[in-house]
Design an enzyme around this catalytic site. Sequence first.
Site, PDB file in Angstrom:
ATOM      1  N   LYS A 183       0.917  -1.157   0.000  1.00  9.76           N
ATOM      2  CA  LYS A 183       0.000   0.000   0.000  1.00  9.76           C
ATOM      3  C   LYS A 183       0.946   1.194   0.000  1.00  9.76           C
ATOM      4  CE  LYS A 183      -2.819   3.223   1.486  1.00  9.76           C
ATOM      5  NZ  LYS A 183      -1.795   4.285   1.353  1.00  9.76           N
ATOM      6  N   GLY A 240       4.829   4.020  10.799  1.00  7.21           N
ATOM      7  CA  GLY A 240       4.126   5.305  10.770  1.00  7.21           C
ATOM      8  C   GLY A 240       3.652   5.699  12.148  1.00  7.21           C
ATOM      9  N   SER A 241       2.465   6.304  12.195  1.00  7.93           N
ATOM     10  CA  SER A 241       1.965   6.864  13.459  1.00  7.93           C
ATOM     11  C   SER A 241       1.406   5.780  14.383  1.00  7.93           C
ATOM     12  CB  SER A 241       0.864   7.876  13.168  1.00  7.93           C
ATOM     13  OG  SER A 241      -0.251   7.209  12.621  1.00  7.93           O
ATOM     14  N   GLY A 244      -2.287   5.160  13.380  1.00  8.75           N
ATOM     15  CA  GLY A 244      -2.444   4.315  12.191  1.00  8.75           C
ATOM     16  C   GLY A 244      -2.120   2.860  12.499  1.00  8.75           C
ATOM     17  N   GLY A 245      -0.976   2.640  13.139  1.00  5.16           N
ATOM     18  CA  GLY A 245      -0.554   1.264  13.454  1.00  5.16           C
ATOM     19  C   GLY A 245      -1.560   0.577  14.355  1.00  5.16           C
ATOM     20  N   GLU A 264       5.823  -0.520  13.398  1.00  4.12           N
ATOM     21  CA  GLU A 264       6.887   0.234  14.077  1.00  4.12           C
ATOM     22  C   GLU A 264       6.377   1.665  14.122  1.00  4.12           C
ATOM     23  OE1 GLU A 264       9.611   2.898  13.969  1.00  4.12           O
ATOM     24  OE2 GLU A 264      10.492   1.805  12.277  1.00  4.12           O
ATOM     25  N   CYS A 301      12.243   8.115  13.509  1.00  7.99           N
ATOM     26  CA  CYS A 301      11.598   7.483  14.659  1.00  7.99           C
ATOM     27  C   CYS A 301      12.575   7.385  15.831  1.00  7.99           C
ATOM     28  CB  CYS A 301      11.065   6.114  14.282  1.00  7.99           C
ATOM     29  SG  CYS A 301      12.199   5.156  13.325  1.00  7.99           S
ATOM     30  N   GLU A 391       5.135  11.691  21.374  1.00 10.92           N
ATOM     31  CA  GLU A 391       6.088  12.042  20.315  1.00 10.92           C
ATOM     32  C   GLU A 391       5.670  13.330  19.607  1.00 10.92           C
ATOM     33  OE1 GLU A 391       8.067   9.659  16.584  1.00 10.92           O
ATOM     34  OE2 GLU A 391       5.896   9.710  16.637  1.00 10.92           O
TER      35      GLU A 391
HETATM   36  P1  NAP Z   1       0.290   7.414   9.147  1.00  8.05           P
HETATM   37  O1  NAP Z   1      -0.738   8.468   9.213  1.00  8.05           O
HETATM   38  O2  NAP Z   1       0.328   6.455  10.249  1.00  8.05           O
HETATM   39  O3  NAP Z   1       0.079   6.661   7.753  1.00  8.05           O
HETATM   40  C1  NAP Z   1       0.932   5.613   7.295  1.00  8.05           C
HETATM   41  C2  NAP Z   1       0.179   4.759   6.277  1.00  8.05           C
HETATM   42  O4  NAP Z   1      -0.851   4.042   6.948  1.00  8.05           O
HETATM   43  C3  NAP Z   1      -0.515   5.563   5.187  1.00  8.05           C
HETATM   44  O5  NAP Z   1      -0.424   4.830   3.990  1.00  8.05           O
HETATM   45  C4  NAP Z   1      -1.946   5.637   5.655  1.00  8.05           C
HETATM   46  O6  NAP Z   1      -2.896   5.673   4.627  1.00  8.05           O
HETATM   47  C5  NAP Z   1      -2.109   4.325   6.386  1.00  8.05           C
HETATM   48  N1  NAP Z   1      -3.076   4.439   7.481  1.00  8.05           N
HETATM   49  C6  NAP Z   1      -2.969   5.227   8.575  1.00  8.05           C
HETATM   50  N2  NAP Z   1      -4.030   5.053   9.380  1.00  8.05           N
HETATM   51  C7  NAP Z   1      -4.816   4.121   8.790  1.00  8.05           C
HETATM   52  C8  NAP Z   1      -6.059   3.525   9.124  1.00  8.05           C
HETATM   53  N3  NAP Z   1      -6.712   3.865  10.226  1.00  8.05           N
HETATM   54  N4  NAP Z   1      -6.583   2.609   8.284  1.00  8.05           N
HETATM   55  C9  NAP Z   1      -5.932   2.274   7.147  1.00  8.05           C
HETATM   56  N5  NAP Z   1      -4.765   2.822   6.762  1.00  8.05           N
HETATM   57  C10 NAP Z   1      -4.208   3.736   7.576  1.00  8.05           C
HETATM   58  O7  NAP Z   1       1.737   8.047   9.059  1.00  8.05           O
HETATM   59  P2  NAP Z   1       2.341   9.130   8.085  1.00  8.05           P
HETATM   60  O8  NAP Z   1       1.392   9.491   7.007  1.00  8.05           O
HETATM   61  O9  NAP Z   1       3.623   8.586   7.653  1.00  8.05           O
HETATM   62  O10 NAP Z   1       2.625  10.383   9.002  1.00  8.05           O
HETATM   63  C11 NAP Z   1       1.701  10.930   9.892  1.00  8.05           C
HETATM   64  C12 NAP Z   1       2.328  11.117  11.262  1.00  8.05           C
HETATM   65  O11 NAP Z   1       2.843   9.871  11.725  1.00  8.05           O
HETATM   66  C13 NAP Z   1       3.541  12.021  11.298  1.00  8.05           C
HETATM   67  O12 NAP Z   1       3.251  13.367  11.399  1.00  8.05           O
HETATM   68  C14 NAP Z   1       4.237  11.505  12.509  1.00  8.05           C
HETATM   69  O13 NAP Z   1       3.691  12.067  13.675  1.00  8.05           O
HETATM   70  C15 NAP Z   1       3.978  10.040  12.526  1.00  8.05           C
HETATM   71  N6  NAP Z   1       5.099   9.223  11.997  1.00  8.05           N
HETATM   72  C16 NAP Z   1       5.921   8.621  12.861  1.00  8.05           C
HETATM   73  C17 NAP Z   1       6.967   7.844  12.391  1.00  8.05           C
HETATM   74  C18 NAP Z   1       7.884   7.170  13.323  1.00  8.05           C
HETATM   75  O14 NAP Z   1       8.766   6.487  12.831  1.00  8.05           O
HETATM   76  N7  NAP Z   1       7.722   7.293  14.589  1.00  8.05           N
HETATM   77  C19 NAP Z   1       7.184   7.680  11.033  1.00  8.05           C
HETATM   78  C20 NAP Z   1       6.329   8.312  10.155  1.00  8.05           C
HETATM   79  C21 NAP Z   1       5.284   9.064  10.661  1.00  8.05           C
HETATM   80  P3  NAP Z   1      -3.212   6.986   3.739  1.00  8.05           P
HETATM   81  O15 NAP Z   1      -2.228   8.011   4.111  1.00  8.05           O
HETATM   82  O16 NAP Z   1      -3.119   6.506   2.351  1.00  8.05           O
HETATM   83  O17 NAP Z   1      -4.572   7.409   4.042  1.00  8.05           O
END
Ligand code: NAP
Length: 524
Positions: A183, A240-241, A244-245, A264, A301, A391
Amino acid sequence: MITGKNYIGDILSSEGDTTFTTFNPELNVENPHNFTQATEEEIEKAVTLAWEAFHIYKTFSGKKKASFLRSIADEIEALGEELIKVYCSETGLPEGRAKGERGRTVFQLRSFADLVEEGSWVEASIDTGDKTRTPVSKPDVRKMNIPLGPIVVFGASNFPLAYSTAGGDTAAAFAAGCPVIVKSHPMHAGTGELIATAIIKAAQGTGMPNGIFSNINSSDYTAGQQLVSDPKVKAVGFTGSIRGGRALLDLASKREEPIPVFAEMGSINPVILLPKALENRKEELAATYASSITLGTGQFCTNPGLILGIAGENLDVFISTLGNKVKETTTTCMLHPNIHRAYESNKERAINQDNTEIIAVNESKQENYASQLIATVSGKTFLQNPTLHHEVFGPFSIVVQCESIEEMEQIIAQLEGQLTGTIISDENEVASYAGLVDKMQNRVGRIIFNGVPTGVEVCPSMVHGGPYPASTDSRFTAVGINSIKRWVRPFSYQDWPNELLPDELKDENPLQISRVENGKQIRA
Ligand code: NAP
């Protein structure tokens, strides 16, 4: 060439009518390509193809899988400057970082190729039977790791190459014998498509079954949710977040057949400045940490978001030097306006908490550039306010002024799970703080001595994971060859005829791999 289409197996496909674009945060403009979101039918087709491919691919030898992995690495390198240009235009990250991350990505692919070619990774174990044993005969039991099935990988926004389309999760899954459906992260869909093209070329060139890989475009949650819910998908990799995870973990565990989600997620990576080290090296440490906090606009991260020291003159000097260094460090661009907005709002929330003092801000007027900020609180305030434990993804760190080592221990013990913890110590100083080290070990996946947490070496001994919410399963690492263990399960053959056993378990050990035979380690 970027088409904006999905790869459904090896076919470029765009049956839907929802499109989106990526964004160049440095120039503050949309990039030219339109990406078509995959339809439900296309996603279903990708999963069905992956399921069919699984039954073929899982029978392939380590050598054949290795040639596929090496060919992906070669094809990625052959993308040349186009990949670097698209990567930079979709992330605002500099060319040097793009090239470094490409190097890391191909290194990972080649490391997994070496691992599966050698073959001992399956952890073969043989307990031969004994028909003469009384009162009951002993069966012949042989065990090895086998692949789980189709894996869904969610690419990370902050690592478009090393943790995305052909990143660590994908490389490990292919090595294990699992097809992968990515994805693609919508913020770098063009980079994702270029890499997907390299994987498809490699698959075709090395005789892999169609469906071993698909690349799904989508800019909302529906595609990811459909993929995780599909009964033919057997595990999920995510970076990611926490939100989301966690959402994907909950979804996967509610399925009729629950599946593992290896996510992660967030981490604030506590750093402890022990008293003597602080006294002797306060200015030097402040400079080192200013660089680590601002590296890559803080979008790692492993970014050090929490620094703890004992309140007093030495910590005061550390704090003011850190503040000055962060003010002197040039501000840089964030990955995307959404990431920038999230940074600003998380930072505001943190600094608006009672008794939080701002030490230094390096304001940036440029669009999508991050204003770097250092704040400080007392140990008591930190302990009482869990909002400060969250974070803030970006160039931000809180220095906590603790009253005593006991208070520091309390803080560490109260933290959520973390990827890393760092101890800054003078020579043997740390030996006197066993309690602190013990508390830290209970909260983190990796402990660092006199260094910085940013920078994750790709090597077999690396643990990139940790207690929840650093990751959803602290028993596994997301980096290094041992990450292959997330995509396999142990499987036993009992009294199975030798000629029908996989080569890994045959009496004659035709692959010459290391195995455990009747409790003895036999080296390759
Ligand atoms: P994210 O919002 O967690 O998204 C990562 C992926 O997961 C995207 O493809 C997103 O889909 C998908 N996703 C997220 N929530 C979902 C759900 N409820 N159902 C299905 N799919 C879902 O992370 P991000 O876009 O990379 O960044 C957003 C925030 O995450 C950042 O501002 C930061 O705070 C945090 N982040 C943390 C780390 C770390 O390593 N700690 C790394 C990256 C980001 P779509 O976007 O396609 O909708």
